[in-house]
Design an enzyme around this catalytic site. Structure first.
Site, PDB file in Angstrom:
ATOM      1  N   HIS A 217       0.884  -1.165   0.000  1.00  0.00           N
ATOM      2  CA  HIS A 217       0.000   0.000   0.000  1.00  0.00           C
ATOM      3  C   HIS A 217       0.924   1.217   0.000  1.00  0.00           C
ATOM      4  O   HIS A 217       2.070   1.138   0.463  1.00  0.00           O
ATOM      5  CB  HIS A 217      -0.891   0.014   1.241  1.00  0.00           C
ATOM      6  CG  HIS A 217      -1.875  -1.118   1.248  1.00  0.00           C
ATOM      7  ND1 HIS A 217      -1.800  -2.168   2.112  1.00  0.00           N
ATOM      8  CD2 HIS A 217      -2.955  -1.349   0.448  1.00  0.00           C
ATOM      9  CE1 HIS A 217      -2.792  -3.013   1.863  1.00  0.00           C
ATOM     10  NE2 HIS A 217      -3.505  -2.544   0.860  1.00  0.00           N
TER      11      HIS A 217
ATOM     12  N   ASP B 265       2.351   1.636   3.303  1.00  0.00           N
ATOM     13  CA  ASP B 265       3.310   0.611   3.742  1.00  0.00           C
ATOM     14  C   ASP B 265       4.700   1.081   3.298  1.00  0.00           C
ATOM     15  O   ASP B 265       5.692   0.875   3.993  1.00  0.00           O
ATOM     16  CB  ASP B 265       3.069  -0.751   3.051  1.00  0.00           C
ATOM     17  CG  ASP B 265       1.740  -1.393   3.425  1.00  0.00           C
ATOM     18  OD1 ASP B 265       1.342  -1.295   4.599  1.00  0.00           O
ATOM     19  OD2 ASP B 265       1.115  -2.017   2.534  1.00  0.00           O
TER      20      ASP B 265
ATOM     21  N   GLU C 193      -9.103  -4.433  -8.286  1.00  0.00           N
ATOM     22  CA  GLU C 193      -9.300  -5.663  -7.487  1.00  0.00           C
ATOM     23  C   GLU C 193     -10.725  -5.647  -6.936  1.00  0.00           C
ATOM     24  O   GLU C 193     -10.997  -5.012  -5.915  1.00  0.00           O
ATOM     25  CB  GLU C 193      -8.289  -5.711  -6.334  1.00  0.00           C
ATOM     26  CG  GLU C 193      -8.462  -6.932  -5.448  1.00  0.00           C
ATOM     27  CD  GLU C 193      -7.461  -7.012  -4.292  1.00  0.00           C
ATOM     28  OE1 GLU C 193      -6.530  -6.170  -4.210  1.00  0.00           O
ATOM     29  OE2 GLU C 193      -7.605  -7.919  -3.465  1.00  0.00           O
TER      30      GLU C 193
ATOM     31  N   GLU D  41      -8.844 -11.770  -6.625  1.00  0.00           N
ATOM     32  CA  GLU D  41      -8.560 -12.424  -5.343  1.00  0.00           C
ATOM     33  C   GLU D  41      -9.563 -13.565  -5.158  1.00  0.00           C
ATOM     34  O   GLU D  41     -10.783 -13.363  -5.255  1.00  0.00           O
ATOM     35  CB  GLU D  41      -8.647 -11.433  -4.183  1.00  0.00           C
ATOM     36  CG  GLU D  41      -8.518 -12.165  -2.846  1.00  0.00           C
ATOM     37  CD  GLU D  41      -8.171 -11.308  -1.653  1.00  0.00           C
ATOM     38  OE1 GLU D  41      -7.363 -10.355  -1.791  1.00  0.00           O
ATOM     39  OE2 GLU D  41      -8.703 -11.605  -0.570  1.00  0.00           O
TER      40      GLU D  41
ATOM     41  N   HIS E  32     -12.465 -12.967  -2.745  1.00  0.00           N
ATOM     42  CA  HIS E  32     -13.425 -11.977  -3.225  1.00  0.00           C
ATOM     43  C   HIS E  32     -14.369 -12.601  -4.261  1.00  0.00           C
ATOM     44  O   HIS E  32     -15.568 -12.318  -4.265  1.00  0.00           O
ATOM     45  CB  HIS E  32     -12.707 -10.774  -3.844  1.00  0.00           C
ATOM     46  CG  HIS E  32     -11.814 -10.038  -2.875  1.00  0.00           C
ATOM     47  ND1 HIS E  32     -11.060  -8.950  -3.251  1.00  0.00           N
ATOM     48  CD2 HIS E  32     -11.559 -10.216  -1.562  1.00  0.00           C
ATOM     49  CE1 HIS E  32     -10.382  -8.500  -2.208  1.00  0.00           C
ATOM     50  NE2 HIS E  32     -10.667  -9.266  -1.171  1.00  0.00           N
TER      51      HIS E  32
ATOM     52  N   ASP F  78     -14.338 -11.778   5.049  1.00  0.00           N
ATOM     53  CA  ASP F  78     -13.201 -12.080   4.174  1.00  0.00           C
ATOM     54  C   ASP F  78     -12.143 -12.818   5.003  1.00  0.00           C
ATOM     55  O   ASP F  78     -11.529 -12.243   5.889  1.00  0.00           O
ATOM     56  CB  ASP F  78     -12.659 -10.736   3.646  1.00  0.00           C
ATOM     57  CG  ASP F  78     -11.571 -10.899   2.615  1.00  0.00           C
ATOM     58  OD1 ASP F  78     -11.278 -12.033   2.206  1.00  0.00           O
ATOM     59  OD2 ASP F  78     -11.003  -9.863   2.216  1.00  0.00           O
TER      60      ASP F  78
ATOM     61  N   ASP G 296      -9.300 -14.780   4.019  1.00  0.00           N
ATOM     62  CA  ASP G 296      -7.880 -14.810   3.629  1.00  0.00           C
ATOM     63  C   ASP G 296      -7.152 -16.043   4.172  1.00  0.00           C
ATOM     64  O   ASP G 296      -6.049 -15.944   4.725  1.00  0.00           O
ATOM     65  CB  ASP G 296      -7.161 -13.519   4.070  1.00  0.00           C
ATOM     66  CG  ASP G 296      -7.707 -12.282   3.369  1.00  0.00           C
ATOM     67  OD1 ASP G 296      -8.324 -12.422   2.281  1.00  0.00           O
ATOM     68  OD2 ASP G 296      -7.519 -11.170   3.891  1.00  0.00           O
TER      69      ASP G 296
ATOM     70  N   ASP H 165      -2.532 -13.321  -0.754  1.00  0.00           N
ATOM     71  CA  ASP H 165      -3.098 -12.356   0.210  1.00  0.00           C
ATOM     72  C   ASP H 165      -3.731 -13.184   1.334  1.00  0.00           C
ATOM     73  O   ASP H 165      -4.944 -13.316   1.431  1.00  0.00           O
ATOM     74  CB  ASP H 165      -4.121 -11.441  -0.477  1.00  0.00           C
ATOM     75  CG  ASP H 165      -4.388 -10.178   0.338  1.00  0.00           C
ATOM     76  OD1 ASP H 165      -3.881 -10.090   1.477  1.00  0.00           O
ATOM     77  OD2 ASP H 165      -5.103  -9.283  -0.157  1.00  0.00           O
TER      78      ASP H 165
HETATM   79  C1  XUL Z   1      -8.821  -6.455   0.910  1.00  0.00           C
HETATM   80  C2  XUL Z   1      -7.658  -6.777   0.106  1.00  0.00           C
HETATM   81  C3  XUL Z   1      -6.575  -5.753   0.077  1.00  0.00           C
HETATM   82  C4  XUL Z   1      -6.013  -5.515  -1.281  1.00  0.00           C
HETATM   83  C5  XUL Z   1      -4.974  -4.442  -1.380  1.00  0.00           C
HETATM   84  O1  XUL Z   1      -9.759  -7.447   1.004  1.00  0.00           O
HETATM   85  O2  XUL Z   1      -7.561  -7.838  -0.459  1.00  0.00           O
HETATM   86  O3  XUL Z   1      -5.571  -6.140   0.961  1.00  0.00           O
HETATM   87  O4  XUL Z   1      -5.431  -6.683  -1.776  1.00  0.00           O
HETATM   88  O5  XUL Z   1      -5.444  -3.213  -1.024  1.00  0.00           O
HETATM   89 MN    MN Z   2      -6.227  -8.673  -1.948  1.00  0.00          MN
END
Ligand code: XUL
Ligand code: MN
Length: 345
Positions: free
Chosen positions: A50, A53, A175, A211, A214, A249, A251, A284
């Site tokens: 980011h 970051d 994304e 992703e 997502h 979410d 992950d 991620d």
């Molecule tokens: C949020 C997500 C973020 C993006 C980058 O769900 O996946 O971390 O990948 O902003």
């Molecule tokens: Mn992501």
């Protein structure tokens, strides 16, 4: 053609400390240097960022400071032999993004979001990447009647056009995510992202990032999303992880909830030659909250291990036999053949 070896990537937020909406961190914070060292130690190739970051407290700094700190980071990365994969503007933390960033009802807030995105491009340029990722976190609503969705499409296009004009070399990867933090997001799927790209001034420079979690949250098969994006030549990055159904979410480590869905994503990446143009496989993923400090990188190493095992599975899948079963419309046998292959026979 010789199969392309894959290159791997993660972001500093993927070594997270375990805070969730119900509790504080459960592992001690670590410096950026520690995280970079960890990435190198486990043999990954790139880091994703980011904007803050890369340059902490970016809003408090001058343009010159931002560029100078990003340059210093680039030196750190190149000394470590690590590339910067992408930079994403964090447009969901600042009070000015409370009602959305590019689609806020307040013109001053929309202007902030665009300015911040242009600074994100400055950071990317200094870090040596042309890829800007837009996770459109708050571009949507909690209350449907609170925004004009038609106008919001124009706002999104306007913001992307400003970015495209600011730097003729950058590419923007959208994304999509259908919900969280919003109830309903304006750009929930790859179809929406690529349709939006067509409305911009330079559609060839607007693509997408898929992703896994997502896509599952949108009720879609991530493998089909991959094939769809690749049909447009627009899959420029990927965030592999996993997700157990329609909830927050998660992950999870890649393949952890559904190995077959993971296998099909790998198969889709393989058949589209993902990686041949330098694209990275990014994970991620987050450690489970219960993770001890000494196991802090396991979710990343495990995700890569599962990915590589599934690459082997994709490459040793008996395509000839599968084709014969398809010709015979014997999908029951095809189904079982996939299961047997994944189970090791
Ligand atoms: C949020 C997500 C973020 C993006 C980058 O769900 O996946 O971390 O990948 O902003
Ligand atoms: Mn992501």
């Amino acid at each position: 053609m010789k199969p392309q070896p894959y290159k791997f990537c993660f972001g500093p937020w993927n070594i997270s400390e375990g805070q969730d909406p119900y509790g504080p961190p459960v592992r001690p914070p670590q410096s950026f240097e520690w995280k970079l060292e960890a990435l190198k130690k486990i043999g990954f190739d790139a880091m994703m960022f980011h904007d803050d970051d890369a340059v902490p407290d970016i809003d408090q700094k001058t343009d010159a400071q931002v560029r100078q700190e990003a340059r210093a980071l680039r030196r750190k990365l190149s000394d470590a032999g690590i590339a910067a994969e992408m930079v994403a503007p964090r447009l969901w933390f600042d009070p000015r993004t409370i009602d959305g960033a590019y689609t806020s009802n307040d013109p001053k807030c929309r202007a902030y979001a665009i300015q911040r995105s242009l600074r994100c491009i400055d950071v990317a340029r200094e870090l040596g990447t042309d890829l800007i990722v837009l996770w459109l976190a708050r571009e949507g609503t909690y209350v449907r009647e609170s925004k004009n969705a038609r106008r919001c499409v124009d706002y999104l296009v306007e913001a992307i056009n400003r970015m495209l004009a600011y730097d003729r070399k950058i590419r923007i990867a959208i994304e999509p995510k259908p919900n969280e933090p919003m109830d309903q997001a304006y750009i929930p799927t790859i179809g929406h992202a690529l349709a939006l790209a067509q409305l911009t001034d330079d559609p060839d420079r607007v693509g997408c990032l898929i992703e896994t979690a997502h896509a599952i949250l949108a009720g879609l098969d991530p493998a089909d999303e991959i094939d769809f994006a690749c049909a447009f030549g627009k899959l420029w990055s990927i965030h592999l992880n996993d997700q157990n159904g329609l909830k927050f979410d998660q992950d999870k480590p890649f393949g952890s909830a559904n190995l077959r869905v993971a296998f099909n994503q790998v198969r889709a990446l393989e058949r589209n030659g993902y990686g041949r143009k330098g694209e990275y496989v990014c994970f991620d993923v987050h450690p489970f909250r219960t993770t001890k400090v000494e196991h802090w990188l396991a979710h990343l190493e495990n995700s890569r291990r599962t990915f590589l095992r599934l690459v082997e599975k994709a490459r040793t899948f008996d395509e000839k036999q599968a084709r014969a079963l398809i010709r015979d419309r014997n999908y029951a046998a095809l189904d079982q053949m996939v299961l047997e292959h994944l189970m090791g026979r």
